[in-house]
Design an enzyme around this catalytic site. Structure first.
Site, PDB file in Angstrom:
ATOM      1  CD  GLU A  80      31.706  39.128 -21.213  1.00  0.00           C
ATOM      2  OE1 GLU A  80      32.301  38.066 -20.933  1.00  0.00           O
ATOM      3  OE2 GLU A  80      30.515  39.176 -21.566  1.00  0.00           O
ATOM      4  CB  ILE A 136      37.078  44.428 -26.444  1.00  0.00           C
ATOM      5  CG1 ILE A 136      37.436  43.862 -27.818  1.00  0.00           C
ATOM      6  CG2 ILE A 136      38.233  45.263 -25.898  1.00  0.00           C
ATOM      7  CD1 ILE A 136      37.495  44.889 -28.914  1.00  0.00           C
ATOM      8  CD  GLU A 153      28.077  44.421 -23.586  1.00  0.00           C
ATOM      9  OE1 GLU A 153      27.296  43.602 -23.061  1.00  0.00           O
ATOM     10  OE2 GLU A 153      28.112  44.634 -24.814  1.00  0.00           O
TER      11      GLU A 153
END
Length: 294
Positions: free
Chosen positions: A72, A70, A273
């Protein structure tokens, strides 16, 4: 007929999306969507595919996978002048954004949310050239989310994070210097944890930022100054109930913009991330994306 681009992580949720792909496509077709698919192959392929889908004027982009997928897709869409509507099929380990939006955990039920056509406009955070939709954070404990191997997450689910946290237990209470500046003032201290939240659910804690609203044009900032491991564990227990924000050991406030600096090189976590180093300006982009919701 509306055109949809389904971008999915084939390894997410123990290959859950792959197993249910025929049913998903049938549901979308019956709802009037002409749907094509793209399976991610490596990091940032989802972002590039989402950007291309926007350029090709797809009506809808559907992100199927975990918070990383999501993240990205949001990065591929948020910088576009007229981004398509965004659908989410949660198939990851924690699914923080899906929790915040109250999406069903079952991806077939989540697909029904998309075909139901109800949407809401949500804020997106911006840091340099990167975007985030749920959280930006720094601190030893936040590194657990992107250091846990993908293969381990596929096999163990949330237990992969617990295993990684145990491995890093000795360093979790190591503080770092931080200086914050907002339109309303400055603050400086040694801290253990720094979080900019855009929604209530962060890292599996469903009330970590209890006053956060993904559409209010504000970040909720949570800081835990230097303390001992006992206090840190007590605060974690309070965070389960959303009661930590009233504790004197926690700094909690809202802002639309915040500048962060530190003499120490710190890893930044964006939506779970790795997002580079924690120095620079975070700003809100109010109501930037239109997302399908219950």
């Amino acid at each position: 007929m509306k055109r949809a681009r389904l971008i999915y992580n084939p390894t997410a949720g123990r290959e859950l999306v792959v197993k249910q792909l025929p049913q998903l496509l049938t549901k979308l077709e019956q709802a009037g969507f002409e749907t094509s698919c793209y399976a991610t192959t490596e990091r940032w392929t989802a972002a590039e595919e989402a950007r291309q889908a926007a350029e090709r004027k797809f009506d809808v982009v559907i992100a199927a996978g975990g918070d990383g997928t999501i993240h990205e897709v949001v990065n591929g869409l948020a910088g576009c002048e007229h981004p398509p509507k965004l659908g989410i099929l949660p198939a990851g380990t924690t699914n923080d954004l899906a929790r915040a939006l109250r999406l069903p955990r079952d991806i077939l039920a989540a697909c029904d949310v998309i075909t139901g056509s109800r949407t809401t406009l949500v804020d997106v955070g911006k840091f340099g050239e990167r975007y985030f939709i749920n959280v930006a954070a720094a601190g030893r404990i936040t590194e657990v989310t992107y250091e846990a191997p993908s293969r381990l997450k596929t096999m163990m689910g949330p237990f992969a994070y617990y295993a990684k946290a145990i491995e890093k237990l000795g360093t979790l209470h190591k503080p770092f210097p931080l200086r914050l500046q907002t339109p309303r003032g400055e603050w400086e201290a040694e801290v253990l944890l720094f979080i900019i939240a855009n929604s209530v659910s962060v890292g599996g804690f469903e009330r970590l930022a209890p006053t956060a609203d993904i559409s209010d044009g504000l970040f909720d900032v949570l800081v835990v100054p230097k303390t001992n491991m006992t206090d840190l564990l007590q605060l974690a227990t309070l965070a389960m109930k959303g009661e930590h924000v009233h504790d004197s050991r926690v700094v909690y406030f809202q802002t639309e913009q915040i500048d962060v600096d530190s003499p120490e090189t710190l890893k930044l976590n964006l939506d779970g991330e790795h997002g580079g180093h924690l120095v620079g300006r975070f700003e809100i982009m109010p109501r930037r994306l239109e997302i399908f919701c219950p």
